[in-house]
Design an enzyme around this catalytic site. Sequence first.
Site, PDB file in Angstrom:
ATOM      1  N   THR A 165     -22.720  55.220  -6.627  1.00 36.18           N
ATOM      2  CA  THR A 165     -21.703  54.462  -6.713  1.00 36.18           C
ATOM      3  C   THR A 165     -21.209  54.707  -5.354  1.00 36.18           C
ATOM      4  OG1 THR A 165     -21.007  54.772  -9.327  1.00 36.18           O
ATOM      5  CG2 THR A 165     -20.057  54.766  -8.081  1.00 36.18           C
ATOM      6  N   SER A 189      21.839  26.323  -7.420  1.00 38.38           N
ATOM      7  CA  SER A 189      22.878  27.137  -8.012  1.00 38.38           C
ATOM      8  C   SER A 189      23.798  26.717  -9.320  1.00 38.38           C
ATOM      9  CB  SER A 189      24.323  27.192  -7.623  1.00 38.38           C
ATOM     10  OG  SER A 189      25.423  27.768  -8.280  1.00 38.38           O
TER      11      SER A 189
END
Length: 511
Positions: A184, A361
Amino acid sequence: MTHQIATQNTDIDVADKPLDAASAASAKPASGAEATGTAASGTAAVRIEHDSLGAKQVPADVYWGVHTQRAIENFAVSGIPVSSHPELIRAYALIKQACARANAELGGITAEQLELIDQACSEMYAGDFDDQFPVDVLQGGAGTSTNMNVNEVIANRALEIGGYQRGTYTPVHPNDTVNKSQSTNDTYPAACRLALVFALRPVIRSARALALSFQRLARRSSTMVKLGRTQLQDAVPMTFGQEFGAFGTVLDDDVAKLASQIDSLCVLNLGGTAIGTGICADARFRSLVVSKLSYVSGLTIREANDPIAATSDMGDFVDLSSQLKRLAVHLGKIANDIRLLASGPQAGLAEIHIPARQAGSSIMPGKVNPVIPECVNQSVFTIFGMDATVTAAAEGGQLQLNAFEPVTVHMLLTGMGVLAHAMDTLRVNCVDGIKPNERLGRERAERSASIATSLNGYLGYEGACHLAKRALREGRTVKDVALEEGNVRAEVLDDVLDPMNLTRAHIGGGR
């Protein structure tokens, strides 16, 4: 996408030609009761696998094995699987294929084993098994679970191709065959580096495209004059083209610096195995596998000068993170400038119009917000967090290995994806639709007292300062005040105080 990674001539005949599609199609997945060692668990079929900790049930229809199954249970943390990073899976497929070819050439595995592994790696590279990498990205073990997940998937698919049953691991074993001459600790960092190279390419493409977009905008607005600003105060005139062109130049510089990272990322400790000494590997393996990997990846791969140092060092990851942060800083500054220049439409700077993308908004009718630059700003904040994590992880390793590469590569790959998408959306949904307010820009440039700067060479700093202050005090233009005082000829003022002329460096030098 093709299922065959590029092949390379070796002494093993099977590696000299691509595997035919018929052999792949004839290999049917073994599942349920067809797999050896399977048992019923409720309604789901399982197979029994063993490791050093004992027996473990594994779903019969998956390609992973016992190590991966334990990792799934151990690391239920982020909910983000390794499969979310396909670049890492592709990189690992190339590495395992190169290792198998090197091992076969050195006599470490048979021609049959190579053929089976080679085809399994080709299919893995093509994305056929992306759903077979379920381990959490935040995993202990320095990437061991990811490496074993890869080994098990390749081994089980190789067994299928050869007509063997999944989980038997004869003649292809995850450790003894797929992982031969490897650890690994060399394959995982190598895969991480290649994955980062793959992920870096879209970032570079996106940055180049955004730079080109600004450069096109600069050409279209090269004759539109406006007022420059320093510290949010009036400065001297410039063109909209100069302002937008500067954004493109900064991004081009970032592209060059990011591209320079690729060379260092292609220096690998592959063949160093556990800590860089190369234990359990043929002495010839290291140089041979690097050659094989260069061939199958199309990259110029080089051996690390000191594989022991390279096994634990994450300096290149820190460098890459820093360059990504540099790009993010520039991107954030550009987004800030766009929001400021577009502020208004009546009480702000209002010097550019950006495309209206959605209502701004839920209560104020007609309000439109700069939502695309705001999205980019938040992407930038994410990169700052990425960089902090990478820095902490790189520093946190001990002795001959850094256990924190999994979070490092997860942060970098995620961050690069965020950056590339942020630049694309800024370009497509904002920059390509920017329209300068040419009338307002010229009006402000002509009326600004700051253009008195160009008279320094004629009146001196104090004289020019007097004109600027008087123009501000009386609400008049510098040109009107200068004409009234009569210290500079009218024809000179026409030239020197023309805002467009002031965008050129030679103006204001004096008599």
